[in-house]
Design a protein around this motif. Structure first.
Motif, mmCIF file in Angstrom:
data_model
loop_
_atom_site.group_PDB
_atom_site.id
_atom_site.type_symbol
_atom_site.label_atom_id
_atom_site.label_comp_id
_atom_site.label_asym_id
_atom_site.label_seq_id
_atom_site.Cartn_x
_atom_site.Cartn_y
_atom_site.Cartn_z
ATOM 1 N N LYS A 180 0.850 -1.183 0.000
ATOM 2 C CA LYS A 180 0.000 0.000 0.000
ATOM 3 C C LYS A 180 0.891 1.241 0.000
ATOM 4 O O LYS A 180 1.799 1.365 0.831
ATOM 5 N N PRO A 181 0.671 2.190 -0.927
ATOM 6 C CA PRO A 181 1.622 3.282 -1.143
ATOM 7 C C PRO A 181 1.562 4.419 -0.107
ATOM 8 O O PRO A 181 1.498 5.601 -0.462
ATOM 9 N N VAL A 182 1.608 4.052 1.161
ATOM 10 C CA VAL A 182 1.605 5.076 2.212
ATOM 11 C C VAL A 182 2.894 5.879 2.175
ATOM 12 O O VAL A 182 2.883 7.125 2.223
ATOM 13 N N ASP A 183 4.034 5.204 2.086
ATOM 14 C CA ASP A 183 5.318 5.893 2.033
ATOM 15 C C ASP A 183 5.421 6.773 0.791
ATOM 16 O O ASP A 183 5.937 7.894 0.850
ATOM 17 N N ARG A 189 4.621 14.525 -0.637
ATOM 18 C CA ARG A 189 4.430 15.717 0.192
ATOM 19 C C ARG A 189 5.783 16.323 0.578
ATOM 20 O O ARG A 189 5.934 17.551 0.596
ATOM 21 N N ASP A 190 6.769 15.488 0.857
ATOM 22 C CA ASP A 190 8.106 15.983 1.212
ATOM 23 C C ASP A 190 8.727 16.752 0.049
ATOM 24 O O ASP A 190 9.389 17.787 0.252
ATOM 25 N N VAL A 191 8.525 16.263 -1.162
ATOM 26 C CA VAL A 191 9.047 16.955 -2.342
ATOM 27 C C VAL A 191 8.389 18.329 -2.482
ATOM 28 O O VAL A 191 9.063 19.327 -2.749
ATOM 29 N N VAL A 192 7.084 18.392 -2.286
ATOM 30 C CA VAL A 192 6.363 19.662 -2.378
ATOM 31 C C VAL A 192 6.902 20.660 -1.359
ATOM 32 O O VAL A 192 7.123 21.837 -1.671
ATOM 33 N N ASN A 193 7.129 20.209 -0.142
ATOM 34 C CA ASN A 193 7.644 21.106 0.902
ATOM 35 C C ASN A 193 9.031 21.639 0.547
ATOM 36 O O ASN A 193 9.335 22.812 0.798
ATOM 37 N N ALA A 194 9.876 20.792 -0.047
ATOM 38 C CA ALA A 194 11.214 21.242 -0.450
ATOM 39 C C ALA A 194 11.119 22.261 -1.581
ATOM 40 O O ALA A 194 11.869 23.245 -1.615
ATOM 41 N N ILE A 195 10.189 22.059 -2.494
ATOM 42 C CA ILE A 195 9.982 23.010 -3.590
ATOM 43 C C ILE A 195 9.523 24.353 -3.037
ATOM 44 O O ILE A 195 9.997 25.418 -3.456
ATOM 45 N N LEU A 196 8.610 24.337 -2.086
ATOM 46 C CA LEU A 196 8.117 25.580 -1.482
ATOM 47 C C LEU A 196 9.238 26.351 -0.791
ATOM 48 O O LEU A 196 9.238 27.584 -0.768
ATOM 49 N N LYS A 197 10.202 25.630 -0.220
ATOM 50 C CA LYS A 197 11.340 26.281 0.444
ATOM 51 C C LYS A 197 12.377 26.791 -0.554
ATOM 52 O O LYS A 197 13.298 27.507 -0.184
ATOM 53 N N ASN A 209 15.183 9.751 -4.852
ATOM 54 C CA ASN A 209 14.980 8.608 -3.959
ATOM 55 C C ASN A 209 13.603 7.978 -4.171
ATOM 56 O O ASN A 209 13.463 6.754 -4.197
ATOM 57 N N HIS A 210 12.599 8.848 -4.306
ATOM 58 C CA HIS A 210 11.221 8.374 -4.503
ATOM 59 C C HIS A 210 11.096 7.574 -5.792
ATOM 60 O O HIS A 210 10.554 6.460 -5.802
#
Length: 230
Positions: A180-183, A189-197, A209-210
């Motif tokens: 199940k693709p929880v990870d 979401r982690d990629v989006v946060n890095a882009i926002l920064k 990595n993803h």
């Protein structure tokens, strides 16, 4: 003749060939026409309510794209997709998408600008809560499509879209064989946060990595289950 078939047959030859191409291709990508299956030309014509001429034209295009083998005077055979094929596809896709991620992060976009990415993440999480893997897969595709569209390089986006289609069959076929693709959802979401920064280095690394983990997992499943006919 049924109304739907009559409507299709009344189209121009060019339009009929385009309809045939689009419909057959989508059925191949969605595994309605499974890897390795042979389908008669007349069966395709009857199924789509078209004459055999636009079917033949559509099959020529699909053969050029590497999706089918045309069997003269018979029809088509849907080509397999091997682990080697998948490895090559992901090597190209990762390289292109990393460039898109870098371009987007360096612009330091606002939340409004990357709203499609954030919405796709929300939709993935909501789909998982309902255990709806097909809805999750649609949101996942929307995330990756939006990423390359937002990077600002139209040629790069066109190249990614072309190679993405080649991986779609394998992704959908192995969807329920993978964990199940929880990870995976969290990694988006982690990629989006890095882009926002505006942290292009971190965004690239997280994205690499993803994608590499996803590629390794899919290829392992194909090899484990002997799905060399994908």
């Amino acid at each position: 003749m049924a109304p739907a078939a009559e409507a299709l047959s009344s189209r121009s030859p060019e339009r009929s060939a385009q309809v045939a191409y689009a419909k057959i291709k989508q059925r191949i990508l969605d595994n309605d026409y499974a890897p390795g299956i042979a389908v008669l030309e007349q069966a395709l014509a009857d199924d789509l309510g078209l004459s055999r001429t636009p079917i033949r034209e559509a099959l020529v295009r699909l053969e050029q794209e590497g999706l089918v083998q045309v069997v003269p005077r018979h029809g088509m055979k849907v080509l397999p997709l091997s682990p080697k094929d998948m490895r090559e596809i992901y090597e190209i896709m990762i390289s292109l998408e990393l460039t898109a991620t870098d371009l987007l992060a360096r612009r330091r976009p606002s939340e409004t600008e990357i709203a499609p990415l954030m919405q796709a993440c929300d939709d993935m999480e909501e789909a998982l809560s309902r255990d709806d893997l097909k809805a999750w897969a649609r949101a996942d595709e929307r995330f990756h499509f939006s990423l390359v569209e937002l990077c600002g390089n139209k040629r790069l986006a066109t190249m990614v879209m072309g190679i993405w289609e080649q991986s779609h069959r394998a992704r959908m076929f192995t969807l329920r064989l993978r964990p199940k693709p929880v990870d995976s959802t969290r990694e988006h979401r982690d990629v989006v946060n890095a882009i926002l920064k505006g942290d292009a280095t971190l965004a690239r690394q997280l994205y690499r990595n993803h994608r590499e983990k996803a590629s390794d997992g899919m290829i392992a499943i194909i090899e484990q289950f002997g799905l060399t006919r994908l």
